[in-house]
Structure formats: structure tokens, C-alpha cells
Design a protein around this motif. Sequence first.
Motif, short mmCIF file in Angstrom:
data_model
loop_
_atom_site.label_atom_id
_atom_site.label_comp_id
_atom_site.label_asym_id
_atom_site.label_seq_id
_atom_site.Cartn_x
_atom_site.Cartn_y
_atom_site.Cartn_z
N ASP A 1 2.99 10.09 3.60
CA ASP A 1 4.30 10.26 3.09
C ASP A 1 5.23 9.63 4.08
N ALA A 2 4.98 9.87 5.46
CA ALA A 2 5.95 9.40 6.37
C ALA A 2 5.61 7.84 6.46
N VAL A 3 4.47 7.47 6.43
CA VAL A 3 4.44 5.77 6.38
C VAL A 3 4.69 5.21 5.19
N HIS A 4 4.52 5.95 4.05
CA HIS A 4 5.02 5.39 2.76
C HIS A 4 6.60 5.31 2.97
N GLU A 5 7.17 6.02 3.25
CA GLU A 5 8.63 6.24 3.35
C GLU A 5 9.07 4.87 4.28
N LEU A 6 8.41 4.77 5.41
CA LEU A 6 8.92 3.87 6.30
C LEU A 6 8.62 2.53 5.71
N ALA A 7 7.59 2.38 4.81
CA ALA A 7 7.37 0.94 4.27
C ALA A 7 8.66 0.75 3.20
N ALA A 8 8.70 1.77 2.38
CA ALA A 8 9.72 1.75 1.34
C ALA A 8 11.29 1.35 2.08
N ALA A 9 11.42 1.88 3.15
CA ALA A 9 12.74 1.43 3.90
C ALA A 9 12.82 0.04 4.48
N GLY A 10 11.53 -0.46 4.61
CA GLY A 10 11.38 -1.64 5.33
C GLY A 10 11.10 -1.71 6.89
N ALA A 11 9.99 -1.51 6.92
CA ALA A 11 9.52 -1.53 8.59
C ALA A 11 10.03 -2.48 9.30
N PRO A 12 10.25 -2.16 10.49
CA PRO A 12 10.95 -3.25 11.49
C PRO A 12 9.62 -4.44 11.88
N GLY A 13 9.94 -5.72 11.31
CA GLY A 13 9.10 -6.53 11.58
C GLY A 13 8.23 -7.06 10.73
N GLU A 14 8.20 -6.29 9.55
CA GLU A 14 7.26 -6.66 8.24
C GLU A 14 7.88 -6.77 7.02
N PRO A 15 7.03 -7.41 6.37
CA PRO A 15 7.71 -7.74 4.90
C PRO A 15 8.05 -6.45 4.19
N ALA A 16 9.03 -6.73 3.21
CA ALA A 16 9.54 -5.28 2.70
C ALA A 16 8.16 -4.69 1.93
N GLY A 17 8.16 -3.33 1.99
CA GLY A 17 7.26 -2.57 1.49
C GLY A 17 6.03 -2.66 2.31
N LYS A 18 6.00 -2.91 3.59
CA LYS A 18 4.90 -3.06 4.17
C LYS A 18 4.96 -2.44 5.65
N VAL A 19 3.68 -2.22 6.28
CA VAL A 19 3.96 -1.62 7.51
C VAL A 19 2.73 -2.50 8.57
N GLY A 20 3.17 -2.49 9.73
CA GLY A 20 1.73 -2.87 10.62
C GLY A 20 1.20 -1.77 11.18
N PHE A 21 -0.21 -2.21 11.32
CA PHE A 21 -1.04 -1.06 11.77
C PHE A 21 -0.68 -0.76 13.30
N ASN A 22 -0.64 -1.80 14.24
CA ASN A 22 -0.42 -1.39 15.70
C ASN A 22 0.96 -0.99 15.95
N ALA A 23 2.06 -1.51 15.03
CA ALA A 23 3.13 -1.20 15.36
C ALA A 23 3.71 0.19 14.78
N HIS A 24 3.14 0.67 13.74
CA HIS A 24 3.38 1.72 12.93
C HIS A 24 2.48 2.71 12.67
N VAL A 25 1.54 2.41 12.41
CA VAL A 25 0.33 3.35 12.34
C VAL A 25 -0.51 4.07 13.30
N TRP A 26 -0.86 2.91 14.28
CA TRP A 26 -1.54 3.36 15.51
C TRP A 26 -0.86 4.33 16.34
N PRO A 27 0.24 3.99 16.68
CA PRO A 27 1.13 5.01 17.49
C PRO A 27 1.26 6.65 17.07
#
Length: 667
Positions: A321-347
Motif C-alpha cells: 500500500d505504501a509503495v502504491h501510494e508513492l507511485a500514485a503520487a509520483g515518485a521522485p525521478g520516476e514516470p507517473a505511476g512508477k517507482v524505482g527499485f533502488n530508490a524507493h523499494v530497496w531502502p
Amino acid sequence: MAASRFNVVIIGAGPRGTSTLERLLAHLDDATAAAGSDEPPWRLDLTIVDPCEPGPGHVWAPGQARYYLMNTPALFPTVAPPRGSGDRPGLTFEEFRASGGDGADLDATEQAELANLSTDGFPGRALYGAYLRHVFTRVADRLGAHPAVASLKVVRAEATAIRREANGYRITLAGTGDDDGHDAGGQELAAEAVVLAVGHVPAHPNPQQRVAGERATAVGLHYQGPNVPADVDWDVYPPGEPVLVRGLGLNFFDAMTALTVGRGGEFVPTGAGPGHALEYRASGTEPGLHAASRRGAPYRAKPCIDTYLPRSVSLRHLGFDAVHELAAAGAPGEPAGKVGFNAHVWPLLHRDVLRTYYATLVRVSPGLFEDPAAFLAELDDVLDAPHVHGQEVWRTVARELVERAAPGAAWLDVAALGHPFADRGFVGHDAYQDAVLRYLEEDAASSARGEDDPLKMAIGALNAGRGIVKRFVAEGLLDDASRLEELARWFEPLVEGLASGPPLQRIEELAALARAGVVQFIGPDPVFSLEEEAGHFAASSPWVQDEPVTARYMFEAMMPANRVAQSASPLLEQLLADGLARPRLMDTSEGDAVHGSGFDVVGQPYRLVDGHGIAHRGIFVLGLQLSSVQWGTAIAAEAGAGFQDGARTLGDADAVALELVRMAARD
């Protein structure tokens, strides 16, 4: 008024095809019950095509050697949901085991293996094949008598081509015959819907493997490329001859077993503790195995626990849920609706792994800490601080805390676990052999401690996170570049080597073989070559100072590549050549488009996309060939898990089955 007929052809009768039939039965039961009629206005004509035995398919053939083991315990795998109340379909392998076979027609060997198998034991692949055969037979029998099914036929043949025609598709067959023994060669089948559940298929060698094979043949050497272990002719390796082995993953353990136990060797209990529990008594017919991989060490053993994920493991930082919300809000440095593994998931997952490790260490070794409770509280303060994109200082703060508050506890360098001998040099093969043997003995002891081992629990957290990451991939949350350059490049090899290993039994056996000199290790980052003038293969490691190991025999201890563009399947080659399918294009961080490993598909159910980018109305893809839009497609469904989580392969089959029923009703 006669009922309309709808033709469905399922290509592949292994686990994915069997799951499709089981889910189809469930939806047909629901549809006929909702209609309130014993004579539905439409009926299905079902044809299942596979040259191998329906249910087990190729990989899980019940006739293969009994010593090939699964790398998941009996409680985990399934091709169907748990059995429901009444006469509902469904049967997990654990239910099959606990019921003594669910009334299946088992031979004496299968009955004995089932009786001796515990819920946390590791089944033989042949025994799992008997389960698959039983599920298929039971489901097919019920479908054959179902009021919504006009006919059900199993054709023992290989589908070699699919072509469009006015009302659907025409499938060309080549093979031995159908379930009644009729020759199927040259036969064609008409279908309004096709399900591709082909599973593992042969692959063309990559350029390096192709050249190695051609050069070896030219100078009279034996080179075995990637293959399913049960398909390899192990008799070609002469007793006492050195054999070079590239790879120390799961296929290596199969090869090791086939060339020792399969040659009459025997492992005898010693009565000693973990790591020294077995002694190997040679038959005298074994070759000498000289093995190497980039990691320099085999996969770690699974912990001795009676659950799939350790009970003590829970993730408090990484959540869907937390990562989905981050993607929906627009993760820094990523296209809309996306997250990066190193930047947002792995930490987030990294925090969970560290907390699990030190919480377990506090529980089992509180004396290492000046004030255990205060240490954990302070660690939580560090880990619970909000994750800020691009800020990784928390890791330094956490490490300084460990060094200050727990001087007797080492810092857990998670990434370094994937390279246990990184930057270490060894003077001579014997020194390296001793180092790997100690590694195996320590890993065995670690597994035997189960929930009381901090490292195995940290790996358990990593494995739990892998399950969540699989959902991120399937939901399309990770961008292509992150999948290609982060997930596939470093995280997948790390988690595979740590969490996808064999049962403890195999590590004990390998340690015994290493002590007996039957298996010897070459070193990390190996270099393999073929020296034509000398007439042998050679292998060495830059981290081991000694003469290269030479041999006239070499094999690749790995499965054929799961890449549709590299496939040697006549069907998959035809689909690509004729433009009925294409590999999915994925974007790199440099903006280049490269072919992914799997087909281009859309939606769920996954419809195949043709060469013009248009989705087929009636061709659906399941399993391994979805690897461009899913991750870990070779892993079985987890018994009892949700269709969007650990049982996603069942969810995919369920979506296909439901759509087939809808199409039949509409048409």
C-alpha cells in the motif's frame, strides 16, 4: 434449440494447463448454478495438447529418478486452491500428502515416499508429478461429465504452429498421438480460443555456448549445454574423469546427486552435528566434479522451519500500500505511476532485513549488547525515520549504532552476502577448498538453528520482501529501467542465492563430497576456456593462485534460457516469425528499447500481442512466457495464498478460465 459450441485448445498440460482446467471447472460450476438449468445454452469443446503425460508435463514426469528433489517443502506448492467445502474442486500438495494421496492410483514407491514425507519435508519431483497427474485426472473426469462441456480430448502431440482463420485459429500438430493412441502427426485443430501454457521449452544456445559446443565437438571433447537435469545423459561421464561444472545453483545439486547417488554412492549418517552429519561412501564409479560460479559458493540451504516464511518475520517498512501510494503520487525521478527499485523499494526492504537480523540476535544472544532493549529501541528510531529519496545516511547511522552499542555484534552487510569470498585471495586450490568447506559447515549449522539463527531470519525477511516485489512487478509499479538494471542485475541474483537454495540435506551431502574429494571448487569469477591444441577444457579463478583445472568434459549446470526470442520451440519460433507474437519492448535508462525475456501481452487475462501491436481476442498466455510483465514466473503457486500474492499463477489461470466462460456465453 441446439446449444452453441465454443472450441478451446489448451497447449500445455503441465502445471499451468492443469490449473487452467481446475479453475475452468470451478467457473463452469458457478455458471451452471447461476443459470439454474441442467442444459446450458452453450457448451465447450475442450482439447488439451501436450506430447508429455498430462498433469506432470515434461519437468515433473513421475518416471524420473527419485533422487531429484524440489527446493520447496511439501506445505508450499500447489496447482489448485485448497479444497473447499462439499464437492468443490481444489487440492494442494499438502492436502494430497496429508490425505495419503487423496485416493490416487499410486504405486508402492510413491505410497512409501508419501508416507515418509512430513509437511516441512522436501518432496521428490517424481512424487510431485504423481500429485499433478492425480489433479489433472480428477479434474478432467469431472469436466468430461459436466453439462457445460460437450467434449474433452487430450491429444499427445506437439503444437507446432498457430494461424489465424476467419472464426479464430488453426493449430498444427506434430507428435505421437492422442489419448486413444491415434496418430496426431499433421493433424489440425480449430479453436476460437487458445491458451498458451507451454512451460519450460528448449532454447538455442547463446553465442558463447554455441561456439563452445561446436569447438568441443571438433576436437573430440564433450560439452553439455543448459538442460533440464532429468534429460541429461549422465552416463557419458566416465568414472574417475575430471568434469568441469559451470554453475553452483539448483541444477548443480541435481548433477551432483545424479553422479554420486545415481552411480551407487551412499551418504551415511555420522552422528555428528550439523555440517558434519554425513559421510560419503563412494561406489568407485563417480567422476571428479570441479565446480565454479561467479559467487564462488553454492546457494545457501533453506532453514529448518515448519512454515514457508519464518513465523518471527514480519515486515514493518516495506508494504504494497505504501509503495502504491508513492507511485500514485509520483515518485521522485520516476514516470507517473512508477517507482524505482533502488530508490524507493530497496531502502524499505533493507530496513526490514536489518531489523529482523538484530531483533533475532538480541533474542538469542542478548549478552552481545550492553542494553538489549535500549539498542532495539534506538535502532527502531533510526529505521523508522521517514525515507527521503536520495538520502542514505541512515545506513551509516545504523552501523555506527551497532558498533557503539553492540561491539560484539558484527554489522550485517546484506549485499556482501551474495559474494562471500569477495576480494579474498587464496594461495592454492587446497586453501580455497578448505574455505568453501567451512562455509558449507557454517551454513548447515545456521539452517539447523531455524528460527534462532539471525542470518536465516534476515534472509527470511528478504524472501518475504521478494513476494511483495513480485506483486509490484505484476502490478506494473516498477519502471522498465529499474527492472532491467536494478532488479535483474543485482537483487535477483542476491535473493536467489540466499533464499532459493536446496534443503539442508543437500548442503550436508555437498560438504561430505567435498571432504571426500569428489567435489572440488575452482574459485569465484571463473574463467573457462577450450584449449584446442592441448585437447581439453580449462578453468581457473583470478582469486585462487594455482594451475588451471583441465578436463575433457564440461557441462553448464543451468536451465535453458527463458527468453522467447531465444526459444527453440517450433511453436514459439513460428509465432514470432509470422508476426502473431512479439517480445515485449522495455526501455533502458538510456532511452533505448530492448527486448524483454517474455511475450508482449496486455491485461489480465494476459492476451498475446501480435507484431503490429494488436492484442489477440482469443490467445492467452500463462507461465514462464510472462516474464516481461511478471517476476519469478517459474515459482509454483503458494498454497493458501491470495491470487494477487503468492498464488498469482492461480490468479492468472483463474482470469483465463473466467474469460473463456464469458466468451462462450457471448458467442
